[in-house]
Design an enzyme around this catalytic site. Structure first.
Site, PDB file in Angstrom:
ATOM      1  CB  CYS A  86      27.095 -22.408  -3.963  1.00  0.00           C
ATOM      2  SG  CYS A  86      26.022 -21.679  -3.207  1.00  0.00           S
ATOM      3  CG  HIS A 193      27.610 -19.361  -7.934  1.00  0.00           C
ATOM      4  ND1 HIS A 193      27.332 -20.813  -7.945  1.00  0.00           N
ATOM      5  CD2 HIS A 193      27.079 -19.139  -6.542  1.00  0.00           C
ATOM      6  CE1 HIS A 193      26.332 -21.158  -7.121  1.00  0.00           C
ATOM      7  NE2 HIS A 193      26.180 -20.384  -6.276  1.00  0.00           N
ATOM      8  CD  GLU A 195      28.873 -21.847 -11.128  1.00  0.00           C
ATOM      9  OE1 GLU A 195      29.988 -21.373 -10.660  1.00  0.00           O
ATOM     10  OE2 GLU A 195      27.734 -21.963 -10.672  1.00  0.00           O
TER      11      GLU A 195
END
Lengths: 229, 81
Positions: A86, A193, A195
């Protein structure tokens, strides 16, 4: 410490990235302040998401000149593994470690949704066999509209540097591009994302194959170390 | 002296902000308006004189920090005093 997670003023996905790498994948990780040198022994670097320097001027434009970026460039030039997520992707594009730029979403809106993406056959690590053909990953950005000049785009495509493509383009990104790598194959960047998709209580756990693919060189070495001991 | 830097999206690059503003302008009835682009202006004070060296220094500042050459163009004006 094997994985360094860079922290700029305004980074906000640094703790999530550390949790995913250290607690879920079991690889030692640490957050490193942007004014510190990159620790010796670093095997991979994650440039996390957030709003570095308030996104002032352009996303990633000021972070690109942070002291740690010289170390990051040397690390990448020597073949070190780098992943920008990002805002991290935006910083890598601004710094020239990845081609292109990310501009305002064509819908103008900030898009915060779970987004389906298609995995491309990019290299031995990033391909549908390793990562799955389609993934559902969180996106949360206002400037994820990837842009690249036509001739450079043709080169990117013919080199197989596209990692992920949106299924149902949320931001106007050219050729539905959601993630790319550099030509050599050691610097990666993506708007989704991974994560934020690693726990059973997350909307999906589709971030795990992405992070595993990125950290494959370290995971392979770790398993060799374990089996040797 | 005072320096004004004008940064604008390249004509070849999509400008979602410009498109939204254009739509708003047209919705107000100004149908003759088109080609709206939204950029930014950065102004600063600078010591020294307007010389080729100063202009080269401003170019270095503009090319990378104040503008991204992949997506933006810039020009600047210098005002003495």
């Amino acid at each position: 410490m094997k994985v360094a997670i860079l922290q700029f003023p305004g980074s906000n996905c640094d703790w999530d990235a550390e949790h995913a790498v250290q607690d879920i994948l079991g690889i030692p990780a640490a957050r490193v302040w942007h004014k510190s040198p990159l620790p010796s022994g670093t095997e991979a670097v994650i440039v996390p998401g957030g709003f570095s320097f308030g996104d002032y001027l352009r996303c990633g434009a000021i972070a690109r000149f942070s002291p740690i970026m010289d170390d990051l460039k040397s690390f990448a030039d020597q073949g070190g593994q780098v992943l920008g997520i990002c805002n991290g992707f935006q910083i890598l594009c601004e710094s020239g470690l990845l081609p292109g730029a990310l501009i305002r979403n064509d819908c103008i809106e900030f898009r915060c949704i779970n987004q389906r993406v298609k995995v491309e056959s990019s290299n031995d690590r990033f391909n549908p066999e390793k990562c799955g053909e389609q993934l559902s990953l969180p996106i949360a950005h206002g400037e994820g509209n990837y842009r690249l000049k036509e001739d450079a785009l043709e080169k990117l495509e013919s080199n197989g540097q596209v990692l992920l493509r949106y299924i149902g383009n949320p931001n106007g990104s050219i050729n539905d591009i959601a993630g790319i790598r550099n030509e050599v194959g050691n610097v990666y960047g993506m708007m989704p994302h991974p994560e934020r998709a690693v726990e059973p209580y997350h909307p999906s756990r589709d971030g795990l194959p992405i992070l595993k693919a990125f950290l494959e060189p370290i995971l392979t070495r770790s398993s060799v170390e374990i089996s040797a001991s | 002296m005072k320096v004004s830097v004008f940064v604008s999206p390249k004509t070849t690059v999509l400008d979602p902000q410009g498109a939204a503003v254009e739509q708003a302008i047209k919705s107000l009835g100004h149908l003759s308006v088109g080609g709206v682009r939204v950029g930014k202006t950065v102004t600063f004070e600078m010591e020294g004189e307007d010389t080729p060296e100063t202009r080269a220094q401003i170019d270095r500042l503009c090319d990378g920090l104040l503008s991204n050459p992949v997506i933006e163009d810039y020009r600047f004006e210098i005002e003495a005093g």
